[in-house]
Design an enzyme around this catalytic site. Structure first.
Site, PDB file in Angstrom:
ATOM      1  CG  ASP A   2      -1.751   0.937   1.293  1.00 51.30           C
ATOM      2  OD1 ASP A   2      -2.975   1.321  -0.692  1.00 51.30           O
ATOM      3  OD2 ASP A   2      -2.334   1.245   2.059  1.00 51.30           O
ATOM      4  CG  ASN A  50      -7.835  -2.743  -5.809  1.00 50.50           C
ATOM      5  OD1 ASN A  50      -6.154  -3.398  -5.759  1.00 50.50           O
ATOM      6  ND2 ASN A  50      -7.665  -1.722  -4.954  1.00 50.50           N
TER       7      ASN A  50
HETATM    8  C1  FPP Z   1      -2.083   0.241  -3.583  1.00 48.36           C
HETATM    9  O1  FPP Z   1      -1.240   1.074  -3.154  1.00 48.36           O
HETATM   10  C2  FPP Z   1      -1.292  -1.050  -4.674  1.00 48.36           C
HETATM   11  C3  FPP Z   1      -2.132  -1.412  -5.535  1.00 48.36           C
HETATM   12  C4  FPP Z   1      -3.868  -1.493  -5.342  1.00 48.36           C
HETATM   13  C5  FPP Z   1      -0.997  -2.173  -6.468  1.00 48.36           C
HETATM   14  C6  FPP Z   1      -0.112  -2.441  -6.235  1.00 48.36           C
HETATM   15  C7  FPP Z   1       0.992  -2.470  -7.120  1.00 48.36           C
HETATM   16  C8  FPP Z   1       1.814  -2.581  -7.442  1.00 48.36           C
HETATM   17  C9  FPP Z   1       3.317  -3.092  -6.215  1.00 48.36           C
HETATM   18  C10 FPP Z   1       2.378  -3.094  -8.776  1.00 48.36           C
HETATM   19  C11 FPP Z   1       1.997  -3.900  -9.427  1.00 48.36           C
HETATM   20  C12 FPP Z   1       1.674  -5.264  -9.216  1.00 48.36           C
HETATM   21  C13 FPP Z   1       2.536  -6.462 -10.248  1.00 48.36           C
HETATM   22  C14 FPP Z   1       2.015  -7.937  -9.361  1.00 48.36           C
HETATM   23  C15 FPP Z   1       2.548  -6.250 -11.600  1.00 48.36           C
HETATM   24  P1  FPP Z   1      -2.721   2.983  -3.615  1.00 48.36           P
HETATM   25  O2  FPP Z   1      -2.607   2.756  -5.183  1.00 48.36           O
HETATM   26  O3  FPP Z   1      -3.775   2.655  -3.085  1.00 48.36           O
HETATM   27  O4  FPP Z   1      -1.960   3.145  -2.989  1.00 48.36           O
HETATM   28  P2  FPP Z   1      -2.425   4.941  -1.847  1.00 48.36           P
HETATM   29  O5  FPP Z   1      -3.411   3.700  -1.058  1.00 48.36           O
HETATM   30  O6  FPP Z   1      -1.613   5.737  -1.861  1.00 48.36           O
HETATM   31  O7  FPP Z   1      -3.332   5.481  -3.226  1.00 48.36           O
END
Ligand code: FPP
Length: 235
Positions: A2, A50
């Site tokens: 996250d 998501n």
């Molecule tokens: C949460 O951060 C993260 C995600 C929803 C996606 C995680 C993905 C990756 C690390 C890269 C892609 C993965 C692979 C396996 C290719 P957020 O977007 O919710 O962050 P925030 O809470 O700060 O907005």
């Protein structure tokens, strides 16, 4: 994993750049876990919830996933790492499903570490699916009600045959489980760090493992020496 979005905002980038840097952190963490002798690493890469993000972000994440699998699977294979997935992966775009299948197939005999990608994953949905299969098996006389124990139930989850996680790491400081491995983490040690996922370096991983090493795991029991220590307050 996250905090990609907040990391991007902090550095005046678009959210998707945060995810790109998130992949960089993931690459390092996978490698280091394998070197440290971690047996199983599961990452929450995309939750069922998501899917409700703006279309552009979902599309970009799917593209990144596809690229990640194409780019990384040979390297992971050379490191003797076995790739698996959990989640409702049939919802992923066909090309991502295809690359995932190829990655799983390529690495299926590897033995150094199991690397599980939770994609379109929801702990509640996993439990509901398991319950449905159990009910169906009872209706078809394949299973008897009295046979349902915690162990039998766990066998109907996607993580059947795998041990429960010892350590649960959440980045970005949020004090939530967010629907991840709900059944499996009943006795996992929780480690929450304020570091945003792209800043979760090898040093941060070492800190988490060091903290885990200092935990006293009782699994709801009382440790033997507590019974014999007169000074211990048992209230
Ligand atoms: C949460 O951060 C993260 C995600 C929803 C996606 C995680 C993905 C990756 C690390 C890269 C892609 C993965 C692979 C396996 C290719 P957020 O977007 O919710 O962050 P925030 O809470 O700060 O907005």
């Amino acid at each position: 994993m996250d905090g990609n979005g907040r990391w991007a905002k902090k550095h005046f980038f678009k959210r998707i750049i945060g995810h790109k840097y998130g992949i960089h952190a993931l690459r390092n963490v996978v490698k280091e876990c394998s070197h440290l002798g971690v047996n199983i690493l599961t990452v929450y890469a995309f939750s069922e919830e998501n899917w409700d993000r703006p279309a552009f972000e979902v599309e970009s994440l799917m593209k990144l996933m596809k690229e990640y699998l194409i780019k990384e699977r040979e390297k992971l294979h050379k490191e003797n790492i076995k790739i698996l997935s959990i989640g409702n992966t049939q919802k992923l775009p066909h090309e991502v499903q295809g690359e995932l299948k190829k990655s799983i197939e390529l690495t299926k005999n590897n033995t150094k570490m199991i690397f599980i990608l939770a994609l379109s994953y929801s702990g509640r949905s996993e439990i509901v699916q398991a319950t449905k299969t159990i009910v169906r098996n009872i209706q078809n006389n394949k299973l008897h009600m009295d046979d349902i124990t915690e162990a039998t139930f766990a066998h109907y989850l996607e993580t059947k045959d795998l041990p429960d996680p010892d350590l649960f790491i959440r980045t970005s400081g949020e004090l939530r489980i967010s629907n991840f491995l709900l059944w499996q983490i009943a006795y996992s040690e929780l480690y929450i760090t304020k570091a945003l996922w792209p800043d979760f370096t090898i040093e941060e991983l070492h800190k988490a493992i060091e903290a885990f090493g200092k935990r006293e795991r009782r699994f709801g029991k009382v440790l033997e020496d507590r019974y014999h220590n007169k000074d211990t307050n048992l209230c």
